[in-house]
Motif scaffolding. Sequence first.
Motif, PDB file in Angstrom:
ATOM      1  N   ALA A   1      11.302 -31.965  14.786  1.00 52.97           N
ATOM      2  CA  ALA A   1      11.615 -32.673  13.999  1.00 52.97           C
ATOM      3  C   ALA A   1      12.281 -32.985  12.174  1.00 52.97           C
ATOM      4  CB  ALA A   1       9.650 -32.526  13.770  1.00 52.97           C
ATOM      5  N   ALA A   2      13.413 -31.845  12.090  1.00 54.88           N
ATOM      6  CA  ALA A   2      13.745 -31.876  10.905  1.00 54.88           C
ATOM      7  C   ALA A   2      15.276 -32.567  11.050  1.00 54.88           C
ATOM      8  CB  ALA A   2      13.748 -30.757  10.509  1.00 54.88           C
ATOM      9  N   ALA A   3      15.783 -31.622  12.329  1.00 54.94           N
ATOM     10  CA  ALA A   3      17.643 -31.504  12.783  1.00 54.94           C
ATOM     11  C   ALA A   3      17.190 -32.748  13.764  1.00 54.94           C
ATOM     12  CB  ALA A   3      18.261 -30.431  12.533  1.00 54.94           C
ATOM     13  N   GLY A   4      16.724 -32.919  14.305  1.00 53.55           N
ATOM     14  CA  GLY A   4      16.836 -33.245  16.154  1.00 53.55           C
ATOM     15  C   GLY A   4      17.882 -32.535  17.001  1.00 53.55           C
ATOM     16  N   THR A   5      18.195 -31.866  16.897  1.00 50.05           N
ATOM     17  CA  THR A   5      18.214 -29.807  17.806  1.00 50.05           C
ATOM     18  C   THR A   5      17.310 -29.150  17.475  1.00 50.05           C
ATOM     19  OG1 THR A   5      20.211 -29.078  17.808  1.00 50.05           O
ATOM     20  CG2 THR A   5      20.445 -29.528  15.888  1.00 50.05           C
ATOM     21  N   PRO A   6      17.646 -28.289  18.728  1.00 48.17           N
ATOM     22  CA  PRO A   6      17.260 -26.969  18.545  1.00 48.17           C
ATOM     23  C   PRO A   6      17.711 -25.964  18.178  1.00 48.17           C
ATOM     24  CG  PRO A   6      18.321 -26.931  20.555  1.00 48.17           C
ATOM     25  CD  PRO A   6      18.556 -28.009  20.306  1.00 48.17           C
ATOM     26  N   ALA A   7      19.057 -26.433  16.766  1.00 44.61           N
ATOM     27  CA  ALA A   7      20.067 -25.129  16.860  1.00 44.61           C
ATOM     28  C   ALA A   7      19.362 -24.334  15.089  1.00 44.61           C
ATOM     29  CB  ALA A   7      21.309 -25.756  15.880  1.00 44.61           C
ATOM     30  N   PRO A   8      18.917 -24.719  14.677  1.00 42.28           N
ATOM     31  CA  PRO A   8      18.153 -23.769  13.950  1.00 42.28           C
ATOM     32  C   PRO A   8      16.730 -23.128  13.996  1.00 42.28           C
ATOM     33  CG  PRO A   8      17.963 -26.602  12.315  1.00 42.28           C
ATOM     34  CD  PRO A   8      18.983 -25.918  14.366  1.00 42.28           C
ATOM     35  N   ALA A   9      16.669 -23.213  15.056  1.00 38.76           N
ATOM     36  CA  ALA A   9      15.509 -22.444  16.287  1.00 38.76           C
ATOM     37  C   ALA A   9      16.279 -21.330  16.432  1.00 38.76           C
ATOM     38  CB  ALA A   9      14.825 -23.393  16.571  1.00 38.76           C
ATOM     39  N   PHE A  10      17.485 -21.959  16.875  1.00 39.83           N
ATOM     40  CA  PHE A  10      18.043 -20.701  17.251  1.00 39.83           C
ATOM     41  C   PHE A  10      18.631 -19.540  16.228  1.00 39.83           C
ATOM     42  CE2 PHE A  10      18.528 -23.149  21.084  1.00 39.83           C
ATOM     43  CZ  PHE A  10      17.653 -22.438  21.822  1.00 39.83           C
ATOM     44  N   LEU A  11      18.669 -19.823  15.462  1.00 42.25           N
ATOM     45  CA  LEU A  11      19.938 -19.493  14.249  1.00 42.25           C
ATOM     46  C   LEU A  11      19.027 -18.596  14.154  1.00 42.25           C
ATOM     47  CD1 LEU A  11      22.203 -18.729  12.228  1.00 42.25           C
ATOM     48  CD2 LEU A  11      20.609 -20.656  10.577  1.00 42.25           C
ATOM     49  N   ALA A  12      17.325 -19.137  14.078  1.00 35.44           N
ATOM     50  CA  ALA A  12      16.395 -17.991  13.234  1.00 35.44           C
ATOM     51  C   ALA A  12      16.334 -17.289  14.343  1.00 35.44           C
ATOM     52  CB  ALA A  12      15.304 -18.380  13.325  1.00 35.44           C
ATOM     53  N   PHE A  13      16.051 -17.352  15.325  1.00 39.35           N
ATOM     54  CA  PHE A  13      15.894 -16.166  16.392  1.00 39.35           C
ATOM     55  C   PHE A  13      17.131 -14.776  16.625  1.00 39.35           C
ATOM     56  CE2 PHE A  13      14.107 -19.787  19.001  1.00 39.35           C
ATOM     57  CZ  PHE A  13      12.905 -19.843  18.789  1.00 39.35           C
ATOM     58  N   GLY A  14      18.080 -15.720  16.090  1.00 37.39           N
ATOM     59  CA  GLY A  14      19.174 -14.242  16.084  1.00 37.39           C
ATOM     60  C   GLY A  14      18.832 -13.539  15.641  1.00 37.39           C
ATOM     61  N   VAL A  15      19.099 -14.035  13.847  1.00 36.57           N
ATOM     62  CA  VAL A  15      18.254 -13.193  13.245  1.00 36.57           C
ATOM     63  C   VAL A  15      17.443 -11.873  13.066  1.00 36.57           C
ATOM     64  CG1 VAL A  15      17.792 -13.365  10.256  1.00 36.57           C
ATOM     65  CG2 VAL A  15      19.153 -14.972  10.902  1.00 36.57           C
ATOM     66  N   PHE A  16      15.891 -12.744  13.458  1.00 41.19           N
ATOM     67  CA  PHE A  16      15.637 -11.515  14.137  1.00 41.19           C
ATOM     68  C   PHE A  16      15.564 -10.501  15.017  1.00 41.19           C
ATOM     69  CE2 PHE A  16      11.284 -10.992  16.655  1.00 41.19           C
ATOM     70  CZ  PHE A  16      10.106 -10.146  15.775  1.00 41.19           C
ATOM     71  N   TYR A  17      16.124 -10.830  15.784  1.00 41.87           N
ATOM     72  CA  TYR A  17      16.854  -9.738  16.999  1.00 41.87           C
ATOM     73  C   TYR A  17      17.725  -8.858  16.020  1.00 41.87           C
ATOM     74  CZ  TYR A  17      14.947 -12.460  20.880  1.00 41.87           C
ATOM     75  OH  TYR A  17      13.693 -13.377  21.341  1.00 41.87           O
ATOM     76  N   VAL A  18      18.018  -8.972  15.273  1.00 34.48           N
ATOM     77  CA  VAL A  18      19.512  -8.676  14.190  1.00 34.48           C
ATOM     78  C   VAL A  18      18.006  -7.719  13.689  1.00 34.48           C
ATOM     79  CG1 VAL A  18      20.840  -8.002  12.327  1.00 34.48           C
ATOM     80  CG2 VAL A  18      21.141  -9.826  14.228  1.00 34.48           C
ATOM     81  N   SER A  19      17.238  -8.343  12.859  1.00 36.29           N
ATOM     82  CA  SER A  19      16.025  -7.279  12.054  1.00 36.29           C
ATOM     83  C   SER A  19      15.263  -6.191  14.001  1.00 36.29           C
ATOM     84  CB  SER A  19      15.307  -8.000  11.903  1.00 36.29           C
ATOM     85  OG  SER A  19      14.155  -9.376  12.292  1.00 36.29           O
ATOM     86  N   CYS A  20      15.180  -6.708  14.681  1.00 35.53           N
ATOM     87  CA  CYS A  20      14.542  -6.262  15.069  1.00 35.53           C
ATOM     88  C   CYS A  20      15.585  -4.714  15.483  1.00 35.53           C
ATOM     89  CB  CYS A  20      14.738  -6.441  16.508  1.00 35.53           C
ATOM     90  SG  CYS A  20      12.558  -7.749  15.898  1.00 35.53           S
ATOM     91  N   PHE A  21      16.477  -5.106  15.982  1.00 33.34           N
ATOM     92  CA  PHE A  21      16.808  -3.275  16.471  1.00 33.34           C
ATOM     93  C   PHE A  21      17.253  -2.923  14.933  1.00 33.34           C
ATOM     94  CE2 PHE A  21      21.680  -1.637  15.803  1.00 33.34           C
ATOM     95  CZ  PHE A  21      22.035  -1.538  18.196  1.00 33.34           C
ATOM     96  N   ALA A  22      17.603  -3.725  13.969  1.00 36.22           N
ATOM     97  CA  ALA A  22      18.036  -2.873  13.134  1.00 36.22           C
ATOM     98  C   ALA A  22      16.218  -1.541  12.896  1.00 36.22           C
ATOM     99  CB  ALA A  22      18.732  -2.857  11.059  1.00 36.22           C
TER     100      ALA A  22
END
Length: 436
Positions: free
Chosen positions: A392-413
């Motif tokens: 809806a905001a960017a016409g692409t899923p890229a912002p979502a993938f970025l958020a998921f990557g940051v979340f997995y880093v936090s889970c690892f930590a």
Amino acid sequence: MARWIAEWHPDDPAFWESSGKRVARRNLIFSIVAEHLGFTVWTLWSIVATKMGVYKFSTDQLFWLVALPNLVGSVLRVPYTFGPARFGGRNFTVVSAALLLIPAVLLGVAVGNPDTPYWLFLVIAALAGVGGGNFASSMANITYFYPRHKQGIALGLNAAGGNIGVSSVQLVMPLVIGAFGLAAAGWFWIPFVVVAGACAFFFMDNLTSARANPREQLAVAGKAQTWIMSFLYIGTFGSFIGYSTAFPLLSKSLFPDAPFAAVAFVGPLLGSLIRPVGGWLADKLGGAPVTLWNFAGMGGGVLLVWLASTSGGFWMFFLAFQLLFITAGIGNGSTYRMIPAIFQAKAVAERGEGEESLLYGKRQASAAIGIISAVGALGGFLINRAFGMSFAAAGTPAPAFLAFGVFYVSCFALTWWCYTRKVGASVVASLAYARV
């Protein structure tokens, strides 16, 4: 007629070999059958949403239809957790299976009318969330049937059998809808649900030892371990159910001419089948180390999927996504193995060895499983909403993938900090139990 077993001692080797193993296996089999049907109804909308072109809904609106069952299912997992302890595992399985008929029938009726309003589809999708609650009651119930050293593989098999329901929907539904129309997506599952409820009624058991005061069980909500594991379970199971339900609609949005409907079932199937492997690895190597490095793999997986989504090639995107499904499946098994290990080891440390101590630990673990699985399932809602908002905001899923990557880093930590780091030669004492 309710069937209750008054004497149940799975941690007694003689009892287990003489009769316990046979009874536990029978209950596990029919628990899997009922849970499998719960997952099929829960995730029906992942396929239905891709077949609603006649209604002219936006991509964000369609992602809402996929996301709502995840939200409602996650909320229902809390009361469903206490169902077996209050009413009996067999009795509650029969009732929870019967409830699946409601969203299945309503779906069959609603999609038969091209004038059905969007708000009514939202209501019906939300009602499909009852299927998501089944997982918590099923897992909480099976915990009591197995001894400590077999819970990793037993819970893994029970969960995998349910998780495969996602794959069943995505394999069978495109064929059924293509042959009989969209309304068949609801009607098709009704006889299977009836059979699952009947099997639970005739072949499952209630355990007297599993009965517990809900207030006593809710005490686990005040323990830090419950919320740490809830956060990690968002990263594993939340990813599995979120990606499983989002993949068909995401693929249609990115690669509209690709044969995504023919292969959508593969990822959920791989993630489901490998879940017991995650439990087995955790039994052998420890839940925390397996979970730690699995999050590193998930971080790499989401990076590959992100890159593949911009390449213009569906098959590269599809293959990269399989890594996410596999690592989510392994993480499901390893994190779930950690839960009973933590609470039963703490019970023994606080109360000493003995059957009463082990039973107390199982009650604590059973309650924790419900809360953790409820919070974890929110990941399915969050992932679908992240994709919807990104389009809806960017016409692409890229912002979502970025958020998921940051979340997995936090889970690892978080996993490293709480469960695997060492000070000198010793594991951090307050959380050492989680390493078993």
